[in-house]
Scaffold this active site. Sequence first.
Site, PDB file in Angstrom:
ATOM      1  N   GLY A  97       0.821  -1.199   0.000  1.00  0.00           N
ATOM      2  CA  GLY A  97       0.000   0.000   0.000  1.00  0.00           C
ATOM      3  C   GLY A  97       0.856   1.250   0.000  1.00  0.00           C
ATOM      4  N   CYS A  98       0.306   2.346   0.475  1.00  0.00           N
ATOM      5  CA  CYS A  98       1.027   3.621   0.499  1.00  0.00           C
ATOM      6  C   CYS A  98       2.380   3.448   1.179  1.00  0.00           C
ATOM      7  CB  CYS A  98       0.201   4.670   1.238  1.00  0.00           C
ATOM      8  SG  CYS A  98       1.037   6.260   1.406  1.00  0.00           S
TER       9      CYS A  98
END
Length: 245
Positions: A74-75
Site C-alpha cells: 500500500g502507500c
Amino acid sequence: MSLFDRIIAAADVKRVMVEPGHALPGRATPLPVRGEHRVLGHPLRGTADSSGEYRPAGIGAFDAGLRAVILAGGCFWGFEEIFWQEPGVYTTAVGYAGGYTPNPTYEEVCTAQTGHTEAVLVVYDPEVLPFDKLLEIFYTAHDPTQEMRQGNDIGTQYRSAVFTFDEAEADRAAELARRFEPVLAEAGYGPVTSEISLMSEAGDGTFYYAEDYHQQYLFTNPNGYRCHATTDLKFPTGSTSPAEQ
C-alpha cells in the site's frame, strides 16, 4: 453516467496492469537519491560497481552481512515507517518497482500507466532480524488479500508484493503466505494475492528510488497519512524455520 459511476469506472481501470508496450516512456535520468537515512543515518543506496552501475536492481552493493528485499503493502509512507523501527534493519527507502517505466515520477505512478507498485527497500541484518520474522511483519502489517488495493487506496500502485534477490527467499515468501492463509480463511478473508518473485523478474527488474520528499516521509511529517488495511491477525506460531530459531 453518474459521478459515482464515473468514480467506480476510474477505480476499475486503475486496477488493470498496463501492458509493457503501453507503459509511459519515463526518462533516462534517475531521480536524485539522498545520502543518508533521516532516521537511521545509513546510506539509502549501496555502492556502485566499477562501471558506475548500482547493481543489483539499482540499489547498489551493501556490506556482505546484510540482505535486501523489496516489499510493497500500500502507500509507502506508512509502510516504510513500520520497517525502519525494527531492530536489525540497516536502512530503508521508498521507491517504485515491478513496472516498466524507467525512472518514473510519483505523478506518473499514480496514473497506473507505469506498472509500478509503491515499494519499500529494506536492507537488514539476518542475524538480528531473520527473513521469516521480516516476512511475518510484512504479511500482518497490511491486508495481503486485497488485490490491487489497500483500503480506499485503489490501483496497481497499491498492490502487495515481495521481490527478493534470492530464489530460495522467493520460495520461502510463498511458503509463508500459504502458512498464513488458513488463519486468514478462518477469519473470513480470501487467499493471499501478494505478487512474489525475484526482483530481476518483476517488471523491468529495477527498483527506482522515489523523490526525496517521500523518503522517511512520516519522520518529517509525523501526522501524515498512514493507510494500512490490516487484518489484525497474528501469524501462526511455529512458522520460523529451525535454521533461523
